[in-house]
Design a protein around this motif. Structure first.
Motif, short mmCIF file in Angstrom:
data_model
loop_
_atom_site.label_atom_id
_atom_site.label_comp_id
_atom_site.label_asym_id
_atom_site.label_seq_id
_atom_site.Cartn_x
_atom_site.Cartn_y
_atom_site.Cartn_z
N ILE A 1 0.84 -1.19 0.00
CA ILE A 1 0.00 0.00 0.00
C ILE A 1 0.87 1.24 0.00
O ILE A 1 2.05 1.20 0.36
CB ILE A 1 -0.96 0.04 1.21
CG1 ILE A 1 -0.18 0.06 2.54
CG2 ILE A 1 -1.94 -1.12 1.17
CD1 ILE A 1 -1.06 0.24 3.76
N GLU B 1 -2.23 -3.05 5.63
CA GLU B 1 -1.94 -3.83 4.42
C GLU B 1 -2.91 -5.02 4.30
O GLU B 1 -3.38 -5.35 3.21
CB GLU B 1 -0.51 -4.34 4.45
CG GLU B 1 0.54 -3.27 4.22
CD GLU B 1 1.94 -3.83 4.35
OE1 GLU B 1 2.82 -3.35 3.62
OE2 GLU B 1 2.17 -4.75 5.17
N ALA C 1 -5.81 3.96 1.60
CA ALA C 1 -4.88 3.04 0.95
C ALA C 1 -5.58 2.16 -0.08
O ALA C 1 -4.95 1.71 -1.05
CB ALA C 1 -4.17 2.18 2.00
#
Length: 315
Positions: A25, A64, A101
């Protein structure tokens, strides 16, 4: 890792995230401008920037994996990832960063489908709107109902004027209610959920007509072969008890009349939507500045309760 210790309270979710793994990300270079483009309230911008997670930190590790859980089910209404649990220990803006993200993945999906730019950004600006809803309800910064925004991030929900619509699979209970009304409907068929966002002005019949018209053109065009059969709505706005208090010409009752009403359910959070942080348990203490506020408060003061109702209409 401290974050993993925190997630020990959510073992099923932690197991899912670890089995899924992370996805690389990055956050936008022009993060302040991006926040404003997403309608993040000005009073939250500096606090969001100050809460930015550092690459390599436990929060980054978790972000993430949260983003991967969204990306792995992009555009698939029948494959919901596990719900994001409340994580107040990570601060009020952790999930804001998860959705920031995920933004490049959502935008890329929109582009592949040919979603118009104005629809894409109007849809994603619901991030800022729900931060405003959080402040309206709690008086502090944060993101209201983070799981709600997973629909946007996964490319399932689209803002089309006054109303929002999300692709979904028809649930068995609603399908049974539709069949009982004499229309064929099977669980799992393509359907649309209808939603009424806050901070969008009056719910006028004209604005709703325009939204429904756009939806009936938008979804067959961008999701060919997956045309919805019905639209459904589950909301306190469909509680037919409102007809006792509101004039027949009210926007809310006009919205109700569009739908065939099915069962009711507890909750619906009418007080939270209408009163925000002013919602209290004692009906006599609720403000009565508008006809709707008086209706909700007086009904409760008389010993009544408000419910959500499910409604449907043909696509």
């Amino acid at each position: 890792m401290e974050v993993k210790a925190l997630l020990g309270a959510h073992p099923g979710w932690l197991e899912h995230l670890e089995s899924l793994g992370g996805v690389d990300i990055a956050l936008p270079d022009d993060l302040p401008d991006e926040l404003l483009r997403l309608a993040v309230p000005h009073e939250d911008v500096n606090a969001v920037l100050a809460a930015r997670p550092e690459p390599g930190s436990g929060q980054w590790w978790l972000a993430e994996r949260c983003v991967h859980s969204l990306v792995s089910t992009m555009g698939r209404p029948d494959d919901d990832p596990p719900r994001f649990p409340p994580l107040p220990e990570l601060g009020p803006y952790f999930y804001v960063y998860v959705f920031l993200a995920a933004l490049p993945h959502t935008r890329a999906y929109h582009r592949r489908l040919g979603i118009p730019e104005e629809v894409s950004w109007a849809t994603l600006a619901d991030l800022g709107r729900n931060m405003a809803v959080h402040r309206k309800r709690h008086g502090t910064g944060g993101l209201n109902a983070p799981n709600w925004f997973t629909l946007h991030a996964r490319g399932l929900l689209y803002a089309l004027g006054r109303l929002q619509f999300n692709r979904e699979a028809l649930d068995p209970e609603t399908a049974a209610g539709i069949r009982a009304a004499g229309r064929p409907a099977e669980p799992g068929v393509h359907a649309l959920g209808v939603h009424i966002p806050d901070f969008r002005g009056p719910l006028t019949p004209e604005a709703c007509d325009a939204s429904f018209e756009r939806a009936r053109a938008f979804f067959p065009r961008h999701f060919p072969g997956a045309e919805p059969q019905v639209m459904t709505c589950g909301s306190w706005l469909l509680d037919d008890q409102l007809a006792r208090y509101l004039p027949a010409a009210s926007n809310i009752l006009a919205f109700q009349r569009r739908f065939h009403l099915l069962g009711r359910f507890d909750g619906g959070d009418a007080l939270g939507f209408v009163f925000g942080g002013e919602a209290v348990t004692a009906p006599e203490e609720l403000p009565r500045r508008t006809r709707l506020e008086r209706a909700l408060a007086d009904h409760l003061a008389a010993g009544g309760a408000w419910y959500g109702r499910v409604g449907w209409l043909p696509f």
